[in-house]
Design an enzyme around this catalytic site. Structure first.
Site, mmCIF file in Angstrom:
data_model
loop_
_atom_site.group_PDB
_atom_site.id
_atom_site.type_symbol
_atom_site.label_atom_id
_atom_site.label_comp_id
_atom_site.label_asym_id
_atom_site.label_seq_id
_atom_site.Cartn_x
_atom_site.Cartn_y
_atom_site.Cartn_z
ATOM 1 N N LYS A 62 -0.129 -14.661 -9.260
ATOM 2 C CA LYS A 62 -1.088 -13.617 -9.642
ATOM 3 C C LYS A 62 -1.921 -13.223 -8.427
ATOM 4 C CE LYS A 62 -5.190 -13.509 -10.910
ATOM 5 N NZ LYS A 62 -5.558 -12.384 -10.021
ATOM 6 N N GLU A 116 -8.210 -24.387 -2.786
ATOM 7 C CA GLU A 116 -8.686 -24.008 -1.446
ATOM 8 C C GLU A 116 -9.828 -23.036 -1.653
ATOM 9 O OE1 GLU A 116 -7.691 -25.379 1.156
ATOM 10 O OE2 GLU A 116 -5.624 -26.021 0.875
ATOM 11 N N CYS A 125 -12.086 -17.859 4.937
ATOM 12 C CA CYS A 125 -12.804 -19.012 4.376
ATOM 13 C C CYS A 125 -13.244 -20.013 5.430
ATOM 14 C CB CYS A 125 -11.900 -19.695 3.365
ATOM 15 S SG CYS A 125 -10.271 -20.027 4.061
ATOM 16 N N GLU A 159 -22.092 -19.051 1.589
ATOM 17 C CA GLU A 159 -20.975 -18.303 2.168
ATOM 18 C C GLU A 159 -21.231 -16.808 1.970
ATOM 19 O OE1 GLU A 159 -17.055 -18.218 0.219
ATOM 20 O OE2 GLU A 159 -16.231 -18.750 2.165
HETATM 21 P P1 NAD Z 1 -12.336 -15.049 -6.335
HETATM 22 O O1 NAD Z 1 -12.430 -16.492 -6.633
HETATM 23 O O2 NAD Z 1 -13.240 -14.135 -7.022
HETATM 24 O O3 NAD Z 1 -10.851 -14.526 -6.634
HETATM 25 C C1 NAD Z 1 -9.715 -15.155 -6.107
HETATM 26 C C2 NAD Z 1 -8.579 -15.004 -7.081
HETATM 27 O O4 NAD Z 1 -8.854 -15.757 -8.259
HETATM 28 C C3 NAD Z 1 -8.330 -13.591 -7.560
HETATM 29 O O5 NAD Z 1 -6.936 -13.422 -7.751
HETATM 30 C C4 NAD Z 1 -9.062 -13.547 -8.908
HETATM 31 O O6 NAD Z 1 -8.517 -12.586 -9.772
HETATM 32 C C5 NAD Z 1 -8.827 -14.934 -9.418
HETATM 33 N N1 NAD Z 1 -9.842 -15.495 -10.299
HETATM 34 C C6 NAD Z 1 -11.188 -15.293 -10.253
HETATM 35 N N2 NAD Z 1 -11.795 -16.046 -11.194
HETATM 36 C C7 NAD Z 1 -10.817 -16.747 -11.830
HETATM 37 C C8 NAD Z 1 -10.815 -17.703 -12.895
HETATM 38 N N3 NAD Z 1 -11.945 -18.103 -13.500
HETATM 39 N N4 NAD Z 1 -9.626 -18.223 -13.287
HETATM 40 C C9 NAD Z 1 -8.481 -17.857 -12.685
HETATM 41 N N5 NAD Z 1 -8.419 -16.939 -11.690
HETATM 42 C C10 NAD Z 1 -9.579 -16.397 -11.256
HETATM 43 O O7 NAD Z 1 -12.458 -14.953 -4.751
HETATM 44 P P2 NAD Z 1 -12.447 -13.649 -3.857
HETATM 45 O O8 NAD Z 1 -13.824 -13.101 -3.786
HETATM 46 O O9 NAD Z 1 -11.345 -12.737 -4.259
HETATM 47 O O10 NAD Z 1 -12.025 -14.320 -2.462
HETATM 48 C C11 NAD Z 1 -12.947 -14.779 -1.550
HETATM 49 C C12 NAD Z 1 -13.166 -16.287 -1.705
HETATM 50 O O11 NAD Z 1 -11.947 -16.987 -1.436
HETATM 51 C C13 NAD Z 1 -14.144 -16.816 -0.687
HETATM 52 O O12 NAD Z 1 -15.021 -17.714 -1.302
HETATM 53 C C14 NAD Z 1 -13.277 -17.539 0.317
HETATM 54 O O13 NAD Z 1 -13.903 -18.543 1.038
HETATM 55 C C15 NAD Z 1 -12.182 -18.067 -0.542
HETATM 56 N N6 NAD Z 1 -10.991 -18.346 0.268
HETATM 57 C C16 NAD Z 1 -10.643 -19.642 0.495
HETATM 58 C C17 NAD Z 1 -9.558 -19.937 1.301
HETATM 59 C C18 NAD Z 1 -9.142 -21.346 1.598
HETATM 60 O O14 NAD Z 1 -8.004 -21.553 1.990
HETATM 61 N N7 NAD Z 1 -9.984 -22.330 1.407
HETATM 62 C C19 NAD Z 1 -8.818 -18.901 1.849
HETATM 63 C C20 NAD Z 1 -9.199 -17.598 1.593
HETATM 64 C C21 NAD Z 1 -10.291 -17.336 0.776
#
Ligand code: NAD
Length: 484
Positions: free
Chosen positions: A180, A254, A288, A387
């Protein structure tokens, strides 16, 4: 430029009609104009995808039962099809999330096939079974088996590379996958599905259904899923961990970060500038593991603040498709609002803005924010703790190494970090004391051979390295009886 429109989902090895007629429009963060669309998925589409992945795993001679060498052959074709689309993949990512094109070519165009080849070779080379002479007279046969159907949920910031941190080891291990992608970055995911189809991946092995939070929640709690692999925010990670805890479902998370770059007093600042860019403002601040806290010794504090200020001022801001651009727009108006909110907070709490803080002059269209540096603040400031996910740095002074480590480790997060010095051994000694999953010396890059991931609120589990393959396997033991 013509729009990129899809009307069907890649499910069960074919392009299938969506359950609903609604569509999701993708908007360019640079032009604020629509650039493409895909069908809006419903839980019914997710259910169909999970059922297809389940069948592909459970059927006799299913994907998980293939010899690793057979999977290696098909995955080799997948890698070649991805390579053939690498330039278009990079272009689509750049258009959707604002990633500068040179970076997109490297991360998004280049990395997926590297990971596919790395993991399918690793799986093909792994011994099928380990024979352990038993303590009780018999023999234990220990093998690694694919864990089953994987629900993979990924964010928009580095969408293809992050997707393949999951897909490459999962498919090589013999798992089937429902992916997804985030709604902001779907056009690259559909192109990837075209590559899978062209490579002849067996039906149901990979299924792609984009959507928002609710669909993600439906996928990770689906009764037919065996393992969840998630990259995204810490808030979403907590919700997913709760679901998986209740279901006793293995999960890799992650999550976010607030990593620190520790500049030791013997750092060669001029020689470090290019690599410092790579750990601070890369991808417009939307990675991240970025080091958004720069810790500088008091003896060289003003010099380091000035160096970072000059670096920020020197970065070309503009159209991410222009190869000269170093800073593109943030992914969305919402993300820009969030980042601007933090900049206002930094000012309100008394930090000194040395450069940036606003929208770049002359770029009235697009979700741009200037690279921004704050000095004269400590580690308790909101912008030093939370962050931001944008191009905003806190430069925090320290007295000695011990204080630098105490500040670096005083964080809710523990994902990345770096130590900078003219003495590599000294830097490595300090790096060993940084409490996070990964730390770079005089640079930072996620080498595929080594595990990547976080501790504390940055998540659990690891991707990359052999550990990344093991995350999609479970251990299976057969006890042979004593001879005679
Ligand atoms: P987000 O958590 O809002 O969304 C990420 C994904 O999860 C999207 O596909 C979203 O639709 C889905 N999602 C959101 N809530 C969910 C839930 N309750 N259940 C299942 N799926 C859900 O994050 P974002 O704003 O899109 O991305 C940025 C974040 O991602 C930042 O905090 C960043 O640090 C983190 N990130 C971490 C890594 C890593 O490897 N540690 C890498 C890239 C980004």
């Amino acid at each position: 430029m013509s729009a990129i429109d899809y009307r069907k989902f890649y499910i069960d090895g074919a392009w299938q009609e969506p359950a609903s007629s609604a569509t999701v429009t993708v908007t360019s963060p640079t032009t604020e104009q629509p650039i493409g669309s895909v069908p809006a998925a419903t839980t019914e589409d997710i259910d169909r995808a999970v059922a297809a992945a389940r069948r592909a795993f459970d059927e006799p001679n299913g994907w998980g039962e293939w010899e690793p060498a057979q999977r290696h052959e098909v995955l080799g074709r997948f890698a070649a099809e991805l390579d053939a689309r690498a330039a278009e993949t990079a272009r689509r990512v750049s258009m959707q999330n604002g990633m500068p094109i040179w970076l997109a070519e490297n991360f998004e165009g280049g990395f997926p096939s590297v990971l596919i080849r790395y993991y399918s070779q690793m799986a093909a080379d792994a011994p099928a079974v380990e024979e352990r002479p038993g303590m009780l007279g018999g023999t234990a046969l220990v093998s690694r088996r694919p864990i089953g159907v994987v629900g993979a949920v990924v964010p928009w910031n580095v969408p293809q590379a992050i997707t393949f941190l999951k897909l490459a080891p999962a498919l090589a291990a013999g798992c089937t996958v429902v992916l997804k992608p985030a709604e902001e970055t779907v056009l690259d995911a559909f192109l990837m599905a075209e590559a899978a189809e062209a490579a002849g991946l067996p039906a149901g092995v990979l299924n792609v259904v984009p959507g928002g939070r609710d669909l993600g929640a439906h996928l990770v709690s689906h009764p037919q899923i065996d393992k969840v692999s998630f990259t995204g925010s810490t808030a979403a990670g907590r919700a997913i961990a709760e679901t998986c805890g209740r279901l006793l479902r293995p999960v890799t998370l992650e999550l976010g970060g607030k990593s620190a770059a520790i500049m030791l007093d013997d750092v060669d600042l001029a020689a470090s500038m290019e690599n410092l860019f790579g750990v601070t403002f890369l991808n417009n601040g939307q990675i991240c593991w970025l080091n958004t806290r720069v810790l500088a010794p008091r003896s060289r504090y003003s010099e380091i603040v000035d160096g970072l200020t000059d670096l920020a001022k020197s970065l070309t801001i503009g159209d991410p498709l222009d190869p000269e651009t170093k800073i593109g727009p943030l992914v969305s108006a919402r993300q820009r609002e969030r980042v601007e909110g933090y900049i206002a907070k930094g000012k309100a709490e008394g930090a000194r803005l040395t450069t940036g803080g606003g929208r770049p002059a002359g770029l009235d269209t697009g979700f741009f924010v200037e690279p921004t540096v704050f000095a004269d603040l400590d580690n308790d400031a909101t912008i030093s703790r939370e962050e931001i996910f944008g191009p905003v740095l806190s430069v925090i002074p320290f007295e000695d190494e011990a204080e630098a480590l105490a500040i670096a480790n005083d964080s809710e997060y523990g994902l990345g970090g770096s130590v900078w010095s003219s003495d590599i051994e000294r830097a490595a000694r300090v790096a060993a004391k940084v409490r996070s999953g990964t730390v770079g010396v005089n640079h930072y890059s996620n080498d595929p051979v080594a595990p990547f991931g976080g501790i504390k609120s940055s998540g659990m589990g690891r991707e990359l390295g052999p550990e990344g393959l093991h995350a999609f396997q479970h251990l299976h033991t057969v006890y042979l009886p004593p001879a005679g």
